[in-house]
Design a protein around this motif. Structure first.
Motif, PDB file in Angstrom:
ATOM      1  N   LEU A 570      36.974  59.087  39.024  1.00 53.21           N
ATOM      2  CA  LEU A 570      37.432  57.725  38.752  1.00 53.21           C
ATOM      3  C   LEU A 570      36.530  56.721  39.467  1.00 53.21           C
ATOM      4  CD1 LEU A 570      39.509  55.775  37.523  1.00 53.21           C
ATOM      5  CD2 LEU A 570      40.964  56.159  39.529  1.00 53.21           C
ATOM      6  N   HIS A 571      36.137  57.047  40.695  1.00 57.21           N
ATOM      7  CA  HIS A 571      35.248  56.180  41.472  1.00 57.21           C
ATOM      8  C   HIS A 571      33.915  55.977  40.759  1.00 57.21           C
ATOM      9  CE1 HIS A 571      33.317  54.224  44.767  1.00 57.21           C
ATOM     10  NE2 HIS A 571      32.556  55.254  45.088  1.00 57.21           N
ATOM     11  N   PHE A 572      33.343  57.053  40.229  1.00 57.76           N
ATOM     12  CA  PHE A 572      32.072  56.962  39.505  1.00 57.76           C
ATOM     13  C   PHE A 572      32.215  56.070  38.268  1.00 57.76           C
ATOM     14  CE2 PHE A 572      30.851  61.368  41.287  1.00 57.76           C
ATOM     15  CZ  PHE A 572      30.263  60.773  42.401  1.00 57.76           C
ATOM     16  N   LEU A 573      33.359  56.192  37.599  1.00 64.86           N
ATOM     17  CA  LEU A 573      33.584  55.370  36.403  1.00 64.86           C
ATOM     18  C   LEU A 573      33.698  53.885  36.756  1.00 64.86           C
ATOM     19  CD1 LEU A 573      36.083  57.639  34.428  1.00 64.86           C
ATOM     20  CD2 LEU A 573      33.865  56.844  33.601  1.00 64.86           C
ATOM     21  N   THR A 574      34.357  53.573  37.880  1.00 68.12           N
ATOM     22  CA  THR A 574      34.446  52.158  38.290  1.00 68.12           C
ATOM     23  C   THR A 574      33.055  51.611  38.592  1.00 68.12           C
ATOM     24  OG1 THR A 574      34.828  52.720  40.630  1.00 68.12           O
ATOM     25  CG2 THR A 574      36.758  52.409  39.245  1.00 68.12           C
ATOM     26  N   SER A 575      32.197  52.443  39.175  1.00 64.17           N
ATOM     27  CA  SER A 575      30.822  52.015  39.442  1.00 64.17           C
ATOM     28  C   SER A 575      30.079  51.748  38.140  1.00 64.17           C
ATOM     29  CB  SER A 575      30.080  53.080  40.258  1.00 64.17           C
ATOM     30  OG  SER A 575      30.695  53.278  41.505  1.00 64.17           O
ATOM     31  N   ASP A 576      30.295  52.634  37.145  1.00 64.23           N
ATOM     32  CA  ASP A 576      29.654  52.442  35.836  1.00 64.23           C
ATOM     33  C   ASP A 576      30.106  51.136  35.186  1.00 64.23           C
ATOM     34  OD1 ASP A 576      28.360  54.839  36.133  1.00 64.23           O
ATOM     35  OD2 ASP A 576      29.761  55.989  34.882  1.00 64.23           O
ATOM     36  N   VAL A 577      31.419  50.893  35.234  1.00 65.07           N
ATOM     37  CA  VAL A 577      31.965  49.680  34.619  1.00 65.07           C
ATOM     38  C   VAL A 577      31.445  48.437  35.335  1.00 65.07           C
ATOM     39  CG1 VAL A 577      34.086  48.351  34.242  1.00 65.07           C
ATOM     40  CG2 VAL A 577      34.020  50.779  33.652  1.00 65.07           C
ATOM     41  N   ASP A 578      31.398  48.497  36.681  1.00 63.71           N
ATOM     42  CA  ASP A 578      30.876  47.359  37.436  1.00 63.71           C
ATOM     43  C   ASP A 578      29.425  47.065  37.062  1.00 63.71           C
ATOM     44  OD1 ASP A 578      33.234  46.972  38.764  1.00 63.71           O
ATOM     45  OD2 ASP A 578      32.670  48.186  40.485  1.00 63.71           O
ATOM     46  N   HIS A 603      39.719  50.869  41.217  1.00 65.18           N
ATOM     47  CA  HIS A 603      39.113  51.199  42.520  1.00 65.18           C
ATOM     48  C   HIS A 603      40.188  51.382  43.591  1.00 65.18           C
ATOM     49  CE1 HIS A 603      35.938  51.390  45.486  1.00 65.18           C
ATOM     50  NE2 HIS A 603      36.538  50.444  46.201  1.00 65.18           N
ATOM     51  N   THR A 604      41.224  50.527  43.581  1.00 71.79           N
ATOM     52  CA  THR A 604      42.292  50.689  44.571  1.00 71.79           C
ATOM     53  C   THR A 604      43.071  51.984  44.322  1.00 71.79           C
ATOM     54  OG1 THR A 604      43.902  49.446  43.264  1.00 71.79           O
ATOM     55  CG2 THR A 604      42.575  48.200  44.805  1.00 71.79           C
ATOM     56  N   MET A 605      43.171  52.385  43.058  1.00 71.44           N
ATOM     57  CA  MET A 605      43.852  53.644  42.740  1.00 71.44           C
ATOM     58  C   MET A 605      43.021  54.831  43.223  1.00 71.44           C
ATOM     59  SD  MET A 605      45.253  52.438  38.999  1.00 71.44           S
ATOM     60  CE  MET A 605      46.298  53.829  38.583  1.00 71.44           C
ATOM     61  N   TYR A 606      41.700  54.690  43.122  1.00 73.52           N
ATOM     62  CA  TYR A 606      40.815  55.725  43.683  1.00 73.52           C
ATOM     63  C   TYR A 606      41.000  55.811  45.202  1.00 73.52           C
ATOM     64  CZ  TYR A 606      36.529  56.787  46.261  1.00 73.52           C
ATOM     65  OH  TYR A 606      35.641  57.230  47.204  1.00 73.52           O
ATOM     66  N   LEU A 607      41.047  54.636  45.874  1.00 71.40           N
ATOM     67  CA  LEU A 607      41.243  54.634  47.328  1.00 71.40           C
ATOM     68  C   LEU A 607      42.562  55.298  47.712  1.00 71.40           C
ATOM     69  CD1 LEU A 607      40.005  51.026  48.278  1.00 71.40           C
ATOM     70  CD2 LEU A 607      38.830  53.194  48.677  1.00 71.40           C
ATOM     71  N   PHE A 608      43.577  55.151  46.870  1.00 72.73           N
ATOM     72  CA  PHE A 608      44.873  55.787  47.128  1.00 72.73           C
ATOM     73  C   PHE A 608      44.724  57.306  47.199  1.00 72.73           C
ATOM     74  CE2 PHE A 608      48.685  57.900  45.508  1.00 72.73           C
ATOM     75  CZ  PHE A 608      49.657  57.414  46.374  1.00 72.73           C
ATOM     76  N   THR A 609      43.875  57.865  46.339  1.00 73.65           N
ATOM     77  CA  THR A 609      43.686  59.331  46.351  1.00 73.65           C
ATOM     78  C   THR A 609      43.059  59.804  47.659  1.00 73.65           C
ATOM     79  OG1 THR A 609      41.475  59.261  45.328  1.00 73.65           O
ATOM     80  CG2 THR A 609      43.374  59.334  43.845  1.00 73.65           C
ATOM     81  N   ARG A 610      42.455  58.859  48.390  1.00 74.02           N
ATOM     82  CA  ARG A 610      41.853  59.199  49.694  1.00 74.02           C
ATOM     83  C   ARG A 610      42.751  58.790  50.865  1.00 74.02           C
ATOM     84  NH1 ARG A 610      35.954  56.727  49.966  1.00 74.02           N
ATOM     85  NH2 ARG A 610      36.212  57.595  52.037  1.00 74.02           N
ATOM     86  N   GLY A 611      43.918  58.239  50.523  1.00 74.22           N
ATOM     87  CA  GLY A 611      44.828  57.792  51.579  1.00 74.22           C
ATOM     88  C   GLY A 611      44.398  56.487  52.205  1.00 74.22           C
ATOM     89  N   GLU A 612      43.658  55.665  51.447  1.00 72.53           N
ATOM     90  CA  GLU A 612      43.138  54.407  51.961  1.00 72.53           C
ATOM     91  C   GLU A 612      43.558  53.257  51.046  1.00 72.53           C
ATOM     92  OE1 GLU A 612      38.967  55.085  51.897  1.00 72.53           O
ATOM     93  OE2 GLU A 612      39.016  56.692  53.381  1.00 72.53           O
ATOM     94  N   ASP A 620      53.859  52.310  45.020  1.00 73.50           N
ATOM     95  CA  ASP A 620      52.809  51.301  44.885  1.00 73.50           C
ATOM     96  C   ASP A 620      51.836  51.689  43.780  1.00 73.50           C
ATOM     97  OD1 ASP A 620      53.891  49.898  46.984  1.00 73.50           O
ATOM     98  OD2 ASP A 620      52.474  50.646  48.474  1.00 73.50           O
ATOM     99  N   LEU A 621      51.461  52.957  43.771  1.00 73.96           N
ATOM    100  CA  LEU A 621      50.517  53.445  42.753  1.00 73.96           C
ATOM    101  C   LEU A 621      51.096  53.289  41.355  1.00 73.96           C
ATOM    102  CD1 LEU A 621      47.829  55.062  42.107  1.00 73.96           C
ATOM    103  CD2 LEU A 621      49.328  57.060  41.986  1.00 73.96           C
ATOM    104  N   PHE A 622      52.368  53.669  41.182  1.00 68.90           N
ATOM    105  CA  PHE A 622      52.989  53.611  39.853  1.00 68.90           C
ATOM    106  C   PHE A 622      53.061  52.163  39.356  1.00 68.90           C
ATOM    107  CE2 PHE A 622      55.455  57.596  41.301  1.00 68.90           C
ATOM    108  CZ  PHE A 622      54.348  58.385  41.022  1.00 68.90           C
ATOM    109  N   HIS A 623      53.398  51.248  40.272  1.00 60.39           N
ATOM    110  CA  HIS A 623      53.437  49.844  39.871  1.00 60.39           C
ATOM    111  C   HIS A 623      52.039  49.370  39.486  1.00 60.39           C
ATOM    112  CE1 HIS A 623      54.657  45.649  39.687  1.00 60.39           C
ATOM    113  NE2 HIS A 623      53.546  45.381  40.355  1.00 60.39           N
ATOM    114  N   GLN A 624      51.040  49.777  40.290  1.00 56.56           N
ATOM    115  CA  GLN A 624      49.662  49.385  39.983  1.00 56.56           C
ATOM    116  C   GLN A 624      49.224  49.940  38.634  1.00 56.56           C
ATOM    117  OE1 GLN A 624      46.780  47.539  42.222  1.00 56.56           O
ATOM    118  NE2 GLN A 624      47.289  47.177  40.087  1.00 56.56           N
ATOM    119  N   ALA A 625      49.607  51.181  38.339  1.00 55.89           N
ATOM    120  CA  ALA A 625      49.256  51.800  37.059  1.00 55.89           C
ATOM    121  C   ALA A 625      49.865  51.026  35.895  1.00 55.89           C
ATOM    122  CB  ALA A 625      49.736  53.254  37.038  1.00 55.89           C
TER     123      ALA A 625
END
Length: 766
Positions: A570-578, A603-612, A620-625
């Motif tokens: 997901l992180h790589f895809l956000t970089s591609d889109v940016d 990107h914030t959803m990716y950070l969630f997968t890292r606990g950040e 929070d994640l479900f609302h963001q989704a």
């Protein structure tokens, strides 16, 4: 503090308004997104009328459509004026200006209705009547008057919002004064309860204003001020309680006074931002940022390709001298490593040499008076810019490596833990030793924040660095005074609680600094563009009622590990889109704005997968989704409208991607809203949300380059796509066929305008 009549809409100088092309008043600067968005449907509708005035083919259908649009505009203006007049009646200081603007708007609306009253005319040019076809300038004049008057009404209404925030601030200040003077716990509890409610109201008003500001720098300053107020509210509670319990304790008094002082400064900063003014009229002193200076310097050097006289030799040399002077912040710092210091000095020396060579070749080219750039000058320009890039890289590495080392070293919070223990023991000597260590740690962090500011890369991140520096500078002494109070009263539970609160604020700022460091690295490496602020997390009481019954859950380390690969993809895809969004020439294009916003959420959803990051729990994640899916569906609507502008040969590929996008978004919405119980089911839901988000981003990475290509290939004007977050349901699609205005009579967005203006006022019954 009084508000300035011309600065009522928040920040952002130089921002363009939707009515600029039709001659809207230049003096009425559009500074907030809500005012800009409100004007978009009106601009679209009027532009369509003007575009139709020169069309040679006028069928009955076209004439009827033109008349309906003219009537709809007039009706919408009448209703809009009614709301404006209601605002004037409730705010006497605005009544005269608002009445004039409303009268002008009404007159312009009536003129447009008269000029478009052409449906029953067989030959509009031959019967002597003045219409949109015979008076080609009349409709333009009426449009200008309408846009300027409606803009003025909106700007005046926006001053009501500013007035509301100032009134809220004044209530908070008045209650703070009462809190400072209380002498009993019972009185304090009563007043603090009132204070808490007032702070919540102020937080909501300023949060809405923050999101509405167009200027990213002012938005970041507002976020910093609000963060101070949020953290200081709890500090004020415990510091005041400690002072009440120990009224003769000097350290407790200093601790409390520090909190009140900081809150007042933050409240003042909020008012400065929304009124665009400063006390006594002095200008804000902005520290020099080396990155920004290097960027300007390189632009001047590269400008020599087009114009050998774009800048003088003396001015260019002075610019480099100023940059090198500020690199001394790094080379003179006691915390910069010897290796980094040597490399910065070497690169600075190299920069001087490259500039000398550039000047030599440059002067030679000027003497030869050649029109084309010489090879020697091109090489000198390239070498100078490359050298500045290397200097920037060295400065970045020096600052970020220092910050990373400090964050690792202080990750265990040993000094804070020791202060708590020795304070509870009443050990004055040990507390004095650890306060010295904390002071040293504070100096290191403050210095590091200053260096990070130089390499932050964007103005919002630069402001975040300044905020971090101020927070460490202020919180350090406050922790020390709280520790001293506990040491003098080791059995005091309130004094212990107070120290805990200040220590938590310090730890929280270290965590924020860690996130700041990652963002600075992301910007430097080109993975992320300038961060666009968005606050999609739910407000208490404002989101799904089902959430109240669900216990927020955090992922454990094992679950994070399982999501690691998926999160990285997901992180790589956000970089591609940016990367794709940065290729668009028009960064205000609606497709780009949606792409940036959606990518930022991913990107914030990716950070969630890292606990950040900002998303702390699965809820929070479900609302963001859910928000992510909603925004993506809105993007699909915008893409569909864009496809309607294209020739038939160009549509299929884009429509194919749109058809893929909508079902994935709908599936994500359903998943996010679906209630689950149990650890296993919750993790499965998290996994599905991330996968669906990845699916949307995959499609987006295809849609953006395709749309950009089609926009260039077809030469489709994109002015209609320039609204940041327009009311798309009322967007007029300006097709060129006779039916293009069929069914578009509400394109001015009557309901949307009324709703918007009502939200800007005190007209709610409450």
């Amino acid at each position: 503090m009084a508000t300035s009549p011309c600065s009522s809409s928040g920040g952002g100088s130089g921002s363009s308004s939707p009515g600029a092309g039709l001659g809207a008043e230049a003096a009425l600067e559009i500074r907030t997104r809500s005012v800009e968005q409100t004007l978009v449907p009106l601009v679209s509708q009027i532009t369509t009328l003007i575009n139709h005035k020169d069309k040679p083919k006028r069928s009955d259908k076209t004439l009827q459509a033109i008349q309906r649009v003219g009537q709809a505009v007039n009706l919408a203006v009448e209703r809009f004026v009614t709301v404006g007049e209601a605002i004037a009646n409730e705010n006497r200081e605005l009544k005269e200006e608002m009445s004039i603007a409303c009268t002008e708007a009404k007159r312009a609306g009536e003129t447009i209705a008269q000029l478009t009253d052409v449906a029953n005319l067989d030959h509009p040019e031959s019967d002597g009547r003045i219409t949109i076809f015979t008076d080609k300038t009349g409709v333009v004049k009426a449009a200008r008057l309408l846009l300027s008057s409606v803009t003025k009404v909106l700007v005046l209404a926006d001053r009501v919002v500013i007035k509301q925030i100032i009134a809220s601030r004044n209530k908070v200040l008045a209650t703070m004064e009462q809190l400072e003077k209380v002498s009993s716990f019972q009185e304090f509890v009563q007043i603090f309860s009132q204070f808490g409610n007032e702070m919540v109201e102020f937080a909501h008003l300023t949060g809405d204003r923050q999101n509405d500001l167009k200027d990213e720098k002012k938005k970041a300053r507002m976020a910093a001020a609000r963060a101070v107020l949020e953290k200081c509210t709890m500090m004020l509670l415990t510091a005041s309680k400690t002072c009440l319990r120990h009224p003769d304790c000097e350290s407790a008094r200093l601790n409390k006074e520090g909190v009140f002082h900081r809150m007042r400064l933050a409240l003042e900063q909020v008012i400065e931002i929304i009124t665009d003014s400063r006390p006594s009229g002095e200008n804000e002193m902005v520290p020099i940022c080396i990155y920004a200076s290097i960027k300007v310097f390189k632009n001047k050097v590269e400008g020599l390709r087009e114009n050998l006289y774009v800048i003088s030799q003396e001015n260019l040399s002075a610019m480099l001298d100023l940059i090198l002077e500020h690199t001394e912040d790094f080379t003179d710092s006691a915390y910069t490593s010897h290796e980094h210091r040597e490399r910065i000095l070497e690169q600075s020396k190299q920069a001087k040499m490259e500039l000398e060579q550039l000047v030599s070749v440059w002067m030679q080219a000027q003497s030869q008076k050649t029109k084309d750039i010489t090879e020697d000058l091109e090489i000198a320009i390239l070498k100078t810019c490359q050298c500045m890039n290397e200097l920037k890289r060295e400065l970045h590495h020096a600052a970020t490596s220092l910050a990373a080392d400090l964050l690792r070293y202080h990750a265990d919070h040993m000094v804070l833990k020791a202060l708590k223990i020795t304070g509870m023991e009443g050990n004055l000597e040990a507390v004095a030793e650890y306060t010295c260590k904390l002071s040293e740690q504070k100096e290191q962090l403050v210095e590091t924040c200053r260096l990070l500011r130089h390499v932050s890369g964007t103005e919002p991140l630069e402001i975040t660095c300044i905020h971090a520096e101020d927070t460490f500078q202020v919180t350090g002494p406050q922790i020390i005074s709280a520790a001293e109070t506990l040491t003098l009263h080791p059995s005091s539970k309130i004094a212990k609680e107070n120290l805990d609160v200040f220590c938590e604020a310090w730890e929280s700022q270290l965590s924020d600094m860690s996130m700041l460091l990652r963002e600075i690295n992301d910007v430097f490496e080109g993975r992320r563009g300038e961060k666009r602020a968005y606050l999609s997390l739910p407000r208490p009481g404002k989101h799904n009622a089902n959430l109240k019954a669900l216990k927020p859950v955090k992922l454990d380390s094992e679950e994070q590990a399982k999501l690691g690969k998926l999160g990285l993809e997901l992180h790589f895809l956000t970089s591609d889109v940016d990367s794709e969004t940065e290729k668009w020439e028009d960064q205000e294009n609606e497709i780009v704005r949606y792409g940036q916003s959606i990518s930022s959420m991913a990107h914030t959803m990716y950070l969630f997968t890292r606990g950040e990051g900002l998303l702390k729990t699965t809820q929070d994640l479900f609302h963001q989704a859910e928000v992510f899916a909603t925004e993506s569906i809105k993007l699909a609507s915008v893409l569909t409208a864009f496809s309607n502008q294209l020739e038939d040969d160009h549509k299929p590929l884009l429509l194919l991607e749109i058809d893929k996008l909508i079902p994935v978004c709908q599936q994500l919405q359903i998943t996010a809203k679906n209630t689950v119980q149990g650890k296993s089911a919750t993790f499965t839901k998290v996994d599905t949300c991330i996968r669906k988000t990845k699916g949307v981003m995959t499609i987006l990475s295809q849609v953006l380059p395709l749309s950009c290509k089609l926009l260039r290939k077809c030469g489709t004007g994109n002015g209609w796509l320039r609204s940041p977050r327009p009311w798309r349901q009322n967007r007029l699609q300006r097709n060129t066929n006779d039916d293009s205005m069929e069914g578009k009579t509400d394109a001015f967005g009557i309901k949307s305008l009324e709703h918007h203006v009502t939200n800007l006022t005190f007209l709610e019954s409450k």
